[in-house]
Design a protein around this motif. Structure first.
Motif, PDB file in Angstrom:
ATOM      1  N   TYR A  62       0.861  -1.175   0.000  1.00  0.00           N
ATOM      2  CA  TYR A  62       0.000   0.000   0.000  1.00  0.00           C
ATOM      3  C   TYR A  62       0.903   1.232   0.000  1.00  0.00           C
ATOM      4  N   ALA A  63       0.668   2.145  -0.941  1.00  0.00           N
ATOM      5  CA  ALA A  63       1.460   3.370  -1.034  1.00  0.00           C
ATOM      6  C   ALA A  63       0.560   4.571  -0.760  1.00  0.00           C
ATOM      7  N   PHE A  64       1.070   5.510   0.026  1.00  0.00           N
ATOM      8  CA  PHE A  64       0.319   6.696   0.413  1.00  0.00           C
ATOM      9  C   PHE A  64       1.078   7.943  -0.007  1.00  0.00           C
ATOM     10  N   LEU A  65       0.382   8.843  -0.686  1.00  0.00           N
ATOM     11  CA  LEU A  65       0.933  10.119  -1.095  1.00  0.00           C
ATOM     12  C   LEU A  65       0.610  11.151  -0.019  1.00  0.00           C
ATOM     13  N   VAL A  66       1.638  11.789   0.524  1.00  0.00           N
ATOM     14  CA  VAL A  66       1.467  12.779   1.587  1.00  0.00           C
ATOM     15  C   VAL A  66       2.251  14.036   1.226  1.00  0.00           C
ATOM     16  N   ASP A  67       1.954  15.136   1.902  1.00  0.00           N
ATOM     17  CA  ASP A  67       2.735  16.341   1.656  1.00  0.00           C
ATOM     18  C   ASP A  67       4.052  16.274   2.436  1.00  0.00           C
ATOM     19  N   ASP A  68       4.944  17.188   2.148  1.00  0.00           N
ATOM     20  CA  ASP A  68       6.271  17.161   2.765  1.00  0.00           C
ATOM     21  C   ASP A  68       6.220  17.276   4.291  1.00  0.00           C
ATOM     22  N   GLU A  69       5.309  18.093   4.803  1.00  0.00           N
ATOM     23  CA  GLU A  69       5.228  18.278   6.252  1.00  0.00           C
ATOM     24  C   GLU A  69       4.775  16.999   6.954  1.00  0.00           C
ATOM     25  N   LEU A  70       3.747  16.336   6.410  1.00  0.00           N
ATOM     26  CA  LEU A  70       3.291  15.087   7.023  1.00  0.00           C
ATOM     27  C   LEU A  70       4.358  14.004   6.864  1.00  0.00           C
ATOM     28  N   PHE A  71       5.061  13.986   5.743  1.00  0.00           N
ATOM     29  CA  PHE A  71       6.146  13.023   5.569  1.00  0.00           C
ATOM     30  C   PHE A  71       7.175  13.198   6.691  1.00  0.00           C
ATOM     31  N   ASP A  72       7.567  14.433   6.962  1.00  0.00           N
ATOM     32  CA  ASP A  72       8.546  14.685   8.021  1.00  0.00           C
ATOM     33  C   ASP A  72       8.055  14.178   9.372  1.00  0.00           C
ATOM     34  N   ARG A  73       6.799  14.460   9.699  1.00  0.00           N
ATOM     35  CA  ARG A  73       6.258  14.023  10.992  1.00  0.00           C
ATOM     36  C   ARG A  73       6.110  12.505  11.047  1.00  0.00           C
ATOM     37  N   ALA A  74       5.615  11.897   9.964  1.00  0.00           N
ATOM     38  CA  ALA A  74       5.448  10.435   9.933  1.00  0.00           C
ATOM     39  C   ALA A  74       6.806   9.749  10.017  1.00  0.00           C
ATOM     40  N   TYR A  75       7.788  10.260   9.290  1.00  0.00           N
ATOM     41  CA  TYR A  75       9.121   9.658   9.323  1.00  0.00           C
ATOM     42  C   TYR A  75       9.729   9.791  10.719  1.00  0.00           C
ATOM     43  N   ALA A  76       9.532  10.929  11.359  1.00  0.00           N
ATOM     44  CA  ALA A  76      10.028  11.105  12.729  1.00  0.00           C
ATOM     45  C   ALA A  76       9.373  10.094  13.667  1.00  0.00           C
ATOM     46  N   PRO A 111       1.794  -3.292  11.288  1.00  0.00           N
ATOM     47  CA  PRO A 111       1.727  -4.355  12.297  1.00  0.00           C
ATOM     48  C   PRO A 111       1.347  -5.735  11.758  1.00  0.00           C
ATOM     49  N   ALA A 112       0.658  -5.805  10.612  1.00  0.00           N
ATOM     50  CA  ALA A 112       0.278  -7.088  10.031  1.00  0.00           C
ATOM     51  C   ALA A 112       1.325  -7.609   9.051  1.00  0.00           C
ATOM     52  N   GLY A 113       2.371  -6.823   8.803  1.00  0.00           N
ATOM     53  CA  GLY A 113       3.427  -7.249   7.896  1.00  0.00           C
ATOM     54  C   GLY A 113       3.262  -6.788   6.458  1.00  0.00           C
ATOM     55  N   HIS A 114       2.295  -5.906   6.195  1.00  0.00           N
ATOM     56  CA  HIS A 114       2.127  -5.369   4.852  1.00  0.00           C
ATOM     57  C   HIS A 114       3.237  -4.366   4.551  1.00  0.00           C
ATOM     58  N   ALA A 115       3.654  -4.304   3.280  1.00  0.00           N
ATOM     59  CA  ALA A 115       4.688  -3.372   2.843  1.00  0.00           C
ATOM     60  C   ALA A 115       4.036  -2.017   2.576  1.00  0.00           C
ATOM     61  N   ILE A 116       4.437  -1.021   3.342  1.00  0.00           N
ATOM     62  CA  ILE A 116       3.864   0.315   3.236  1.00  0.00           C
ATOM     63  C   ILE A 116       4.904   1.252   2.646  1.00  0.00           C
ATOM     64  N   GLU A 117       4.443   2.132   1.782  1.00  0.00           N
ATOM     65  CA  GLU A 117       5.301   3.129   1.158  1.00  0.00           C
ATOM     66  C   GLU A 117       4.662   4.493   1.370  1.00  0.00           C
ATOM     67  N   ILE A 118       5.459   5.456   1.778  1.00  0.00           N
ATOM     68  CA  ILE A 118       4.993   6.837   1.867  1.00  0.00           C
ATOM     69  C   ILE A 118       5.831   7.635   0.876  1.00  0.00           C
ATOM     70  N   ILE A 119       5.158   8.390   0.001  1.00  0.00           N
ATOM     71  CA  ILE A 119       5.842   9.221  -0.980  1.00  0.00           C
ATOM     72  C   ILE A 119       5.313  10.652  -0.932  1.00  0.00           C
ATOM     73  N   THR A 120       6.137  11.587  -1.381  1.00  0.00           N
ATOM     74  CA  THR A 120       5.708  12.991  -1.402  1.00  0.00           C
ATOM     75  C   THR A 120       5.382  13.491  -2.800  1.00  0.00           C
ATOM     76  N   ARG A 121       5.668  12.705  -3.825  1.00  0.00           N
ATOM     77  CA  ARG A 121       5.334  13.071  -5.205  1.00  0.00           C
ATOM     78  C   ARG A 121       4.788  11.827  -5.903  1.00  0.00           C
ATOM     79  N   PRO A 122       3.752  11.988  -6.699  1.00  0.00           N
ATOM     80  CA  PRO A 122       3.239  10.819  -7.438  1.00  0.00           C
ATOM     81  C   PRO A 122       4.235  10.373  -8.490  1.00  0.00           C
ATOM     82  N   TYR A 123       4.182   9.118  -8.867  1.00  0.00           N
ATOM     83  CA  TYR A 123       5.088   8.586  -9.869  1.00  0.00           C
ATOM     84  C   TYR A 123       4.794   9.135 -11.252  1.00  0.00           C
ATOM     85  N   LEU A 124       3.557   9.462 -11.534  1.00  0.00           N
ATOM     86  CA  LEU A 124       3.189   9.984 -12.856  1.00  0.00           C
ATOM     87  C   LEU A 124       2.784  11.430 -12.749  1.00  0.00           C
TER      88      LEU A 124
END
Length: 124
Positions: A62-76, A111-124
Motif C-alpha cells: 500500500y502506497a500513500f501520497l502525503v505532503d512534505d510536512e506530514l512526511f517529516d512528521r510520519a518519518y520522525a 503491524p500485520a506485515g504489509h509493505a507500506i510506502e509513503i511518498i511525497t510526489r506521485p510517480y506519474l
C-alpha cells in the motif's frame, strides 16, 4: 459519474492495533466502524477497513501520497518508534529515505506485515 476509489479491506492480525497505527502515522481521526471492520477515513474520503481474516495473511503493498510536512512528521514517528524502514522496496538501504520521482519516499511494514510506502510526489 467518474470512477473513484472508495474503500479497501486490509487484512490485520489485530484490527484495532492496525487502525491505531495508521491513525497515528497519518494523523487521522477515528471513523465509524461496524461489524468485523475497524475503519479509518483518508482526507479524500477513501475508507480503509481493517479486518481479521480466518486465514494466513499474505503481504500486500500500500502506497500513500502525503505532503512534505506530514512526511517529516510520519518519518520522525517511525524513527522514534524504532520501526525498521528502508529507502527501497528490496530492503537493501536500511534507515534511509529516497529521493525518487522528484520527491521523497520510505518503505516499512505495518503491524500485520504489509509493505507500506509513503511518498511525497506521485510517480506519474
Amino acid at each position: 459519474m467518474p470512477v473513484t476509489f472508495n474503500h479497501t479491506i486490509i487484512a490485520s492480525k489485530d484490527r484495532e492495533e492496525s487502525a491505531r497505527f495508521y491513525r497515528a502515522l497519518f494523523e487521522l481521526p477515528e471513523a465509524p466502524s461496524w461489524g468485523p471492520f475497524t475503519n479509518i477515513q483518508l482526507s479524500d474520503g477513501v475508507l480503509l477497513q481493517f479486518a481479521e481474516p480466518p486465514v494466513e495473511i499474505q503481504m500486500q503493498h500500500y502506497a500513500f501520497l502525503v505532503d512534505d510536512e506530514l512526511f517529516d512528521r510520519a518519518y520522525a514517528r517511525l524513527c522514534a518508534d524504532g520501526i525498521e524502514h528502508w529507502a527501497d522496496p528490496q530492503m537493501k538501504r536500511p534507515n534511509e529515505t529516497n529521493t525518487e520521482h522528484g520527491g521523497r519516499g520510505v518503505y516499512f511494514k505495518d503491524p500485520a506485515g504489509h509493505a507500506i510506502e509513503i511518498i511525497t510526489r506521485p510517480y506519474l
